[in-house]
Design a protein around this motif. Sequence first.
Motif, PDB file in Angstrom:
ATOM      1  N   ASN A 111       6.588  -6.105  -1.878  1.00  6.56           N
ATOM      2  CA  ASN A 111       5.842  -7.086  -2.661  1.00  6.56           C
ATOM      3  C   ASN A 111       6.110  -8.517  -2.212  1.00  6.56           C
ATOM      4  O   ASN A 111       5.356  -9.427  -2.568  1.00  6.56           O
ATOM      5  CB  ASN A 111       6.182  -6.929  -4.146  1.00  6.56           C
ATOM      6  N   TRP A 114       4.652  -7.644   2.429  1.00  6.44           N
ATOM      7  CA  TRP A 114       3.459  -6.882   2.830  1.00  6.44           C
ATOM      8  C   TRP A 114       2.284  -7.038   1.863  1.00  6.44           C
ATOM      9  O   TRP A 114       1.152  -7.023   2.282  1.00  6.44           O
ATOM     10  CB  TRP A 114       3.796  -5.390   2.980  1.00  6.44           C
ATOM     11  N   HIS A 115       2.559  -7.163   0.580  1.00  5.01           N
ATOM     12  CA  HIS A 115       1.510  -7.342  -0.418  1.00  5.01           C
ATOM     13  C   HIS A 115       1.345  -8.843  -0.655  1.00  5.01           C
ATOM     14  O   HIS A 115       2.304  -9.528  -1.051  1.00  5.01           O
ATOM     15  CB  HIS A 115       1.871  -6.655  -1.732  1.00  5.01           C
ATOM     16  N   TRP A 117      -0.428 -11.853  -2.616  1.00  6.05           N
ATOM     17  CA  TRP A 117      -1.218 -12.331  -3.749  1.00  6.05           C
ATOM     18  C   TRP A 117      -0.406 -13.357  -4.530  1.00  6.05           C
ATOM     19  O   TRP A 117       0.786 -13.531  -4.288  1.00  6.05           O
ATOM     20  CB  TRP A 117      -1.617 -11.170  -4.651  1.00  6.05           C
ATOM     21  N   VAL A 134      -3.000  -8.079   2.578  1.00  4.66           N
ATOM     22  CA  VAL A 134      -1.865  -7.300   3.070  1.00  4.66           C
ATOM     23  C   VAL A 134      -1.449  -7.819   4.435  1.00  4.66           C
ATOM     24  O   VAL A 134      -2.217  -8.481   5.134  1.00  4.66           O
ATOM     25  CB  VAL A 134      -2.180  -5.792   3.198  1.00  4.66           C
ATOM     26  N   TYR A 157      -5.199  -1.970   5.365  1.00  2.00           N
ATOM     27  CA  TYR A 157      -5.039  -1.864   3.915  1.00  2.00           C
ATOM     28  C   TYR A 157      -4.369  -0.537   3.539  1.00  2.00           C
ATOM     29  O   TYR A 157      -3.378  -0.507   2.810  1.00  2.00           O
ATOM     30  CB  TYR A 157      -6.405  -1.927   3.217  1.00  2.00           C
ATOM     31  N   GLN A 160      -0.581   0.607   3.776  1.00  3.18           N
ATOM     32  CA  GLN A 160       0.362   0.126   2.768  1.00  3.18           C
ATOM     33  C   GLN A 160       0.244   0.894   1.445  1.00  3.18           C
ATOM     34  O   GLN A 160       0.900   0.535   0.457  1.00  3.18           O
ATOM     35  CB  GLN A 160       0.159  -1.370   2.506  1.00  3.18           C
ATOM     36  N   ASP A 172       2.619  -0.902  -6.593  1.00  8.54           N
ATOM     37  CA  ASP A 172       1.334  -1.604  -6.514  1.00  8.54           C
ATOM     38  C   ASP A 172       1.067  -2.414  -7.786  1.00  8.54           C
ATOM     39  O   ASP A 172       0.700  -1.862  -8.829  1.00  8.54           O
ATOM     40  CB  ASP A 172       0.202  -0.603  -6.279  1.00  8.54           C
ATOM     41  N   TRP A 176      -2.584  -7.478  -7.713  1.00 12.54           N
ATOM     42  CA  TRP A 176      -2.771  -7.271  -6.273  1.00 12.54           C
ATOM     43  C   TRP A 176      -3.790  -6.168  -6.009  1.00 12.54           C
ATOM     44  O   TRP A 176      -4.694  -6.325  -5.180  1.00 12.54           O
ATOM     45  CB  TRP A 176      -1.440  -6.933  -5.620  1.00 12.54           C
ATOM     46  N   LEU A 180      -7.359  -6.399  -4.099  1.00  2.59           N
ATOM     47  CA  LEU A 180      -7.516  -5.641  -2.859  1.00  2.59           C
ATOM     48  C   LEU A 180      -8.705  -4.692  -2.902  1.00  2.59           C
ATOM     49  O   LEU A 180      -9.396  -4.506  -1.892  1.00  2.59           O
ATOM     50  CB  LEU A 180      -6.230  -4.844  -2.576  1.00  2.59           C
TER      51      LEU A 180
END
Length: 255
Positions: A111, A114-115, A117, A134, A157, A160, A172, A176, A180
Amino acid sequence: WAAENFDRVLLYIRDIANPSVDDKYFPQFRQKDWFLGSSWAAGIVSAENSPHGRNQESSSEAIAAYEGIALYGAAMVDVFSKSGHAADLELAKLVRDAGQLLTSTELRAANRYWHVWSSDDHVNTYPPAYTKPVVGMLYQTMASFQTWFAPYAVVSYGIQLIPLTPIGEYRDDITWATELYPLYEESCEAVEDFCIDNGWSILQAGLLATTGKRKEALEQALEIPAKVYATDGGIGNSPSNTIWYIATRKPVTDR
């Protein structure tokens, strides 16, 4: 069976996540970068010759690996608690605890790196110039929107999001996932058969369920050809696992 094969299964765990400093045959936590909290695909001591250093593509696969170690350790604690094997019980506890630590730190790293937001309780790691939700591949000195094996956005996308396992509920973030999803849907439609035949539409359904739209996600999943699940394109998922994953996502209002 579990007790008889404990040492054999430990060979796999010791290869990537050996928790013992006294092990003479495997390094301790081969993949883990404790400073960053994430792992490197080729390990801390890497033979990669990229000018950007070590790299990690799929944060979710790393999380799932450690999730499996934690679950296996917990299962073996139950086994040895009943059998009375004290030494094996302590080792199983070590495997369980190490797996939980590896999983939790990998979740935080995913988080962070890689993620991508921003929200009231999450600060985006990257500058505004990086506009993707991502990171496809994270290097020591570079974050890129790509993968080793395909040029399509849906792959960056989806890599991940695999596999769909219980830890996804913690992996997740709803905000986010909601940001996505429309991009994922658009990227899947852009490559049509590639997305469906290679299983990336399975992950799309799982992602949609995470946003709170479980009914629509189930409808999507049921439209996926059964043969996709039986091939490498199924990405390790089965119809029953996909339906379970969709059905167990919490309503967004409960988050």
